[in-house]
Enzyme design. Structure first.
Site, mmCIF file in Angstrom:
data_model
loop_
_atom_site.group_PDB
_atom_site.id
_atom_site.type_symbol
_atom_site.label_atom_id
_atom_site.label_comp_id
_atom_site.label_asym_id
_atom_site.label_seq_id
_atom_site.Cartn_x
_atom_site.Cartn_y
_atom_site.Cartn_z
ATOM 1 N N HIS A 72 25.216 64.478 96.185
ATOM 2 C CA HIS A 72 26.387 63.662 96.335
ATOM 3 C C HIS A 72 27.545 64.183 95.734
ATOM 4 O O HIS A 72 27.377 64.743 94.330
ATOM 5 C CB HIS A 72 26.239 62.274 95.919
ATOM 6 C CG HIS A 72 25.479 61.581 96.553
ATOM 7 N ND1 HIS A 72 25.329 60.053 96.590
ATOM 8 C CD2 HIS A 72 24.602 61.409 97.748
ATOM 9 C CE1 HIS A 72 24.626 59.430 97.697
ATOM 10 N NE2 HIS A 72 24.030 60.457 98.338
ATOM 11 N N PRO A 293 22.611 51.373 81.981
ATOM 12 C CA PRO A 293 22.449 52.183 83.145
ATOM 13 C C PRO A 293 23.778 52.412 83.879
ATOM 14 O O PRO A 293 23.684 53.428 84.775
ATOM 15 C CB PRO A 293 21.572 51.327 83.804
ATOM 16 C CG PRO A 293 21.869 49.796 83.687
ATOM 17 C CD PRO A 293 22.386 50.036 82.164
HETATM 18 C C1 PHB Z 1 20.060 53.990 90.767
HETATM 19 O O1 PHB Z 1 20.003 54.777 91.908
HETATM 20 O O2 PHB Z 1 18.901 53.413 90.261
HETATM 21 C C2 PHB Z 1 21.126 53.990 89.955
HETATM 22 C C3 PHB Z 1 22.344 54.775 90.257
HETATM 23 C C4 PHB Z 1 23.383 54.754 89.500
HETATM 24 C C5 PHB Z 1 23.627 54.061 88.362
HETATM 25 C C6 PHB Z 1 22.478 53.491 87.820
HETATM 26 C C7 PHB Z 1 21.221 53.434 88.626
HETATM 27 O O3 PHB Z 1 24.722 54.202 87.519
#
Ligand code: PHB
Ligand code: APR
Length: 391
Positions: A72, A293
């Site tokens: 991406h 996250p």
């Molecule tokens: C995921 O695809 O699990 C994911 C993607 C982006 C993030 C956190 C998790 O910021």
């Protein structure tokens, strides 16, 4: 049993370290408490920075990732019913991120390591470390009911946030810095084609939302929720209804729905210990730090740590010098704190905080407006998202 480097934990940190050391001719063994299927199926994040992708390729471990992963070159930030693309390739000189699930990385790392007869002990119980201040530290564990000892020159504590290595360091040595957030993420995996080719991060009145993906047929979606949210209160219909509200746009966007194949709640915290080393034991990855996250930095930060550690160990075994090893913590922490700052900032930019007042809300929207309209501001997001350079 004897080895040069004893590694506790077969997560991204432990397994990448094992490969880096093997490549340099340094013997090592990995001790993992869980079974192989368990670590290979556990659903976690799925975004690899450009530097992580490059490293896996350099190690000859990227073949399946390059075939099945999705590269991406941008993300969308969505607020007030409109989407705004951040173009990573344009802003960072062609860099991007790879969408490839962490457990797929684990499968590739484990199978390649075992194929070269690397030692990974699964279901190692009652693992503990001893004599870490001496020249001959030891790891004790029980395998198939038999107590074993692994003598090593160094120990790598790659056993995650709940591991035993960090707690084996005497009280008073480590300084802990942490921060909790008053929310969590409810995440689902759904058999539904992602409604957009790129990830969408939403700041909505009702809270944060994220649309990610695992393949052209499987979506990974997250919703801001309470930190102790009860999954039983979230039947699939309610999740989809809430997701549709948060992702809606003025021009009628809607997410593609499909069967939910996995559901869970993740807490959010920022956590760092300093230093990341004591005696002959080095902490790497989640055992030393946790990021929220937003921005998907956890795995990448773990990989950055073990690159520094492997370089230090290579220097030690080839020349007897300890300069890099002695600077391990300092070198890692400089990057760790920058990544902490970025993860905290993305989190603050995109979530609703319970004590937000009208001022905070307007300031947040102004910041989103700024990030999506100023090239300088968008560049700071992009260069952090694709990954800061290693020192
Ligand atoms: C995921 O695809 O699990 C994911 C993607 C982006 C993030 C956190 C998790 O910021
Ligand atoms: N003995 C042996 N193994 C252990 C022990 C123990 N006492 N405690 C934990 N482990 C194992 C866990 O089962 C896990 O497989 O250590 C491994 C740690 O892996 P991760 O938690 O994945 O941590 P790390 O390698 O630092 O990777 C960080 O993974 O947790 C995600 O989101 C996080 O992306 C980040 C990345």
């Amino acid at each position: 049993m004897k080895t040069q480097v004893g590694i506790v934990g077969a997560g991204p940190a432990g397994l990448v370290l094992s490969h880096l050391l093997a490549q340099a001719g340094i013997s090592n063994a990995v001790l993992e408490m869980h079974t192989r299927p368990y670590i290979e199926e556990r659903v976690r994040a799925g975004v690899l920075e450009q530097g992580t992708v490059d490293l896996l390729n350099e190690l000859g471990l990227g073949e399946r990732m390059m075939r099945q992963g999705l590269m991406h070159y941008g993300i969308e930030l969505r607020f007030e019913g409109r989407g705004h693309r951040i173009d990573f390739a344009d802003l960072t000189g062609g860099k991007g991120v790879m969408i490839y699930a962490q457990h797929e990385v684990i499968k590739d790392l484990v199978s390649a390591r075992l194929a070269m007869e690397g030692e990974i002990v699964f279901e190692a119980r009652e693992v503990c470390v001893d004599r870490i201040e001496s020249e001959k530290p030891v790891i004790r564990f029980v395998k198939n009911g038999v107590a074993q000892e692994l003598e090593c020159n160094f120990i790598a504590g790659c056993d995650g946030f709940h591991g035993i290595c960090r707690d084996s360091i005497p009280k008073g040595v480590l300084k802990i810095h942490d921060r909790d957030y008053p929310f969590g993420w409810l995440g689902i995996l759904a058999e539904a084609p992602p409604a957009s080719h790129e990830l969408i991060y939403v700041n909505h009145e009702r809270g944060f939302g994220l649309m990610s993906m695992r393949s052209p047929k499987v979506s990974r979606l997250y919703l801001q929720c309470k930190p102790d949210e009860e999954l039983s209160e979230w039947p699939d219909e309610r999740i989809w209804e809430e997701l549709q509200k948060r992702f809606s746009t003025r021009d009628g966007f809607s997410l593609t729905e499909g069967p939910v194949i996995q559901k869970g709640v993740t807490g959010m915290r920022s956590f760092v210990v300093e230093p990341m080393q004591f005696g002959r034991m080095f902490l790497a990855g989640d055992s030393a730090h946790i990021v929220p996250p937003t921005g998907a930095k956890g795995l990448n930060l773990a990989v950055a740590d073990v690159r520094v550690l492997a370089a230090g160990l290579k220097e030690f075994y080839s020349s007897g010098k300890r300069e890099l090893l002695e600077r391990y913590s300092e070198i890692c922490l400089r990057r760790v704190w920058k990544v902490q700052r970025f993860s905290w900032w993305m989190t603050s930019l995109l979530h609703r905080f319970s004590n937000d007042n009208e001022f905070d809300r307007r300031r947040q929207l102004a910041e989103l407006d700024y990030v999506t309209s100023s090239r300088a501001a968008a560049t700071t997001l992009a260069e952090n998202y694709v990954g800061l350079p290693l020192e």
